[in-house]
Motif scaffolding. Structure first.
Motif: not given
Length: 469
Positions: A251-255, A286-292, A403-406
């Motif tokens: 999961v990329l940070p712009d997700t 890391d920037s969206i870890y807790e929110e996700l 595999g996947s990229v979000w």
């Protein structure tokens, strides 16, 4: 108590080895009795398939197409019964079992419409060179317990569409749906075209070594696939092996976590996580870890766990006791090593093999839950800061199914997905299989592909006609 029969040469056949129980994973009650075939009955099934092959290999393209559409009609006519059997022996909720039956119909019709063209390599004044695709003979199908109807269809339909005949051996944990499918096929197919033998003693190994079987198609674990490959060596059987995976999603940070959470959850917990190509490791910036993590927990909290036949249930049991114990063992190992259990994470009291949807945070590579395929309702969520590191960790496994990229940046996600070492890479999705798109793994996830034109060709051999005019 209902007793099922073998199906050999178009006839229901009593087993020589007695019967064994098939359990409902939601109640642990016996659903029905499954026949235990003898090795001699396996020989009978192979002989019946060989006899049918003598004529079926010469059937026309139109005949084969029509038969598959006729089979699809018969599956549709028996859809309610098939879905009921799936829920009772496999455990998935009824709506998902109905989707499985619908998918089986759609896949059968799509396979019917595949073409087997003759390739022209040269057509000059003096020479014409053609490549024809010829069937192999008797195909042995060995299927697992997670999608008992769908995977049987994936194996059987391209085999008969390309002119082969079949001996099917379903898992002893979920054999009933496949037996019923083969009965339905035999309502419209010539005797011996598709046969089914069941049993957990000597039947699978007997198929892999049988000199009359020219190809084995197998879906299941890597260790079993290795055993099949060894057994198939004596007569150089063709093999299609769709084996274990441990699919990573990045999961990329712009997700946007709010938008991605539902899709991530559903593709990780599809069929209670008991899907070969389910998302099984999630690497989150890391920037969206807790929110996700929070948004995924919100989706998990909405699930209604219970018997798949009960109204409103969205989340069924693990299919069998051994798999339930493995899932619990992996979660307890993660907990003992400092993981944070966001939700779920404990066995459920009472009858049935129930385990709630479980999210495990603050884990990383080296933890068993990350390194091993859990094949159950648990998702480890791994934090990363550097994309190059995430790609490296996603690829640091000996399997490579999917595999996947979000991301909201499709171009960037596509570039990263192309670097994943897997047979299929999805963007903003996972575990989606299509009847026209080849599907298979790399590394220890097997070889060969299923579906589409390429998948159909796996059931054939090439014959070159070199014509001097």
């Amino acid at each position: 108590m209902k007793e099922y029969s073998l199906m050999i040469n178009g006839q229901k056949t009593a087993p020589q080895g007695g019967f064994f129980d098939v359990l409902n994973p939601a109640t642990e009650a016996v659903v029905a009795l499954c026949p235990q075939a003898s090795v001699e009955q396996l020989d009978e099934a192979v002989s019946a398939a060989q006899a049918c092959y003598e004529s079926w290999q010469h059937s026309s393209d139109a005949e084969r197409k029509k038969l598959l559409h006729d089979i699809a009609d018969r599956i549709e006519a028996n859809a309610a019964e098939l879905a009921q059997i799936i829920v009772e022996e496999q455990g998935k909720p009824l709506f998902l079992a109905q989707m499985e039956v619908g998918g089986a119909v759609a896949w059968t019709r799509a396979t019917a419409e595949l073409e087997m063209p003759v390739d022209i390599l040269e057509d000059s004044d003096t020479k014409r060179v053609e490549v024809h695709r010829k069937p192999l003979g008797v195909v042995g199908s060995i299927t697992p317990w997670n999608w008992p109807l769908m995977i049987a269809v994936w194996h059987i339909m391209p085999a008969i569409r390309s002119g082969n005949t079949v001996v099917s051996k379903p898992s002893g944990l979920t054999p009933l749906n496949t037996i019923r499918l083969v009965e339905i096929i035999n309502e419209v197919a010539p005797p011996g075209l598709v046969n089914v033998v069941t049993g957990e003693t000597g039947i699978g190994s007997g198929m892999t070594k049988h000199p009359g079987i020219r190809k084995i198609v197998f879906t299941g674990s890597t260790p079993t696939g290795q055993t099949i490959m060894r057994g198939a060596a004596d007569n150089l059987k063709r093999l299609t092996l769709e084996l274990g995976g441990n699919d990573a999603g990045i999961v990329l940070p712009d997700t946007d976590p709010a938008k991605a959470a539902e899709g991530i959850f559903q593709t990780a917990f599809l069929n209670m996580g008991q899907t070969c190509a389910a998302l099984k490791r999630l690497y989150v910036h890391d920037s969206i870890y807790e929110e996700l993590c929070e948004k995924l927990a919100d989706v998990a909290a909405k699930q209604v766990m219970g018997n798949g036949l009960d109204e409103g249930v969205t989340f069924g049991p693990v299919q069998n006791r051994a798999q339930l114990n493995l899932v619990n063992e992996l979660v307890e190992d993660a907990r003992a090593n400092g993981a944070r259990i966001i939700c779920g994470g404990s066995l459920v009291d009472g009858a049935g093999y129930f385990y709630p949807p479980t999210l495990v945070a603050d884990v990383t590579d080296g933890c068993r839950l990350v390194d091993e395929e859990q094949f159950g309702p648990v998702l480890p969520i791994i934090r990363y800061t550097d994309i190059e590191d995430a790609i490296k960790r996603a690829n640091a496994t000996d399997v490579g199914l999917g595999g996947s990229v979000w991301s909201s940046d499709i171009a960037k996600a596509t570039q990263i997905a192309g670097r994943l070492e897997c047979g299929t890479a999805w963007i903003n999705g996972h575990a989606e299989l299509l009847p026209y798109a080849p599907f298979g793994g790399c590394k220890m996830s097997g070889f060969g592909v299923e579906f589409g034109q390429e998948g159909l060709m796996e059931y054939t051999s090439a014959q070159v006609l070199n014509i001097n005019k």
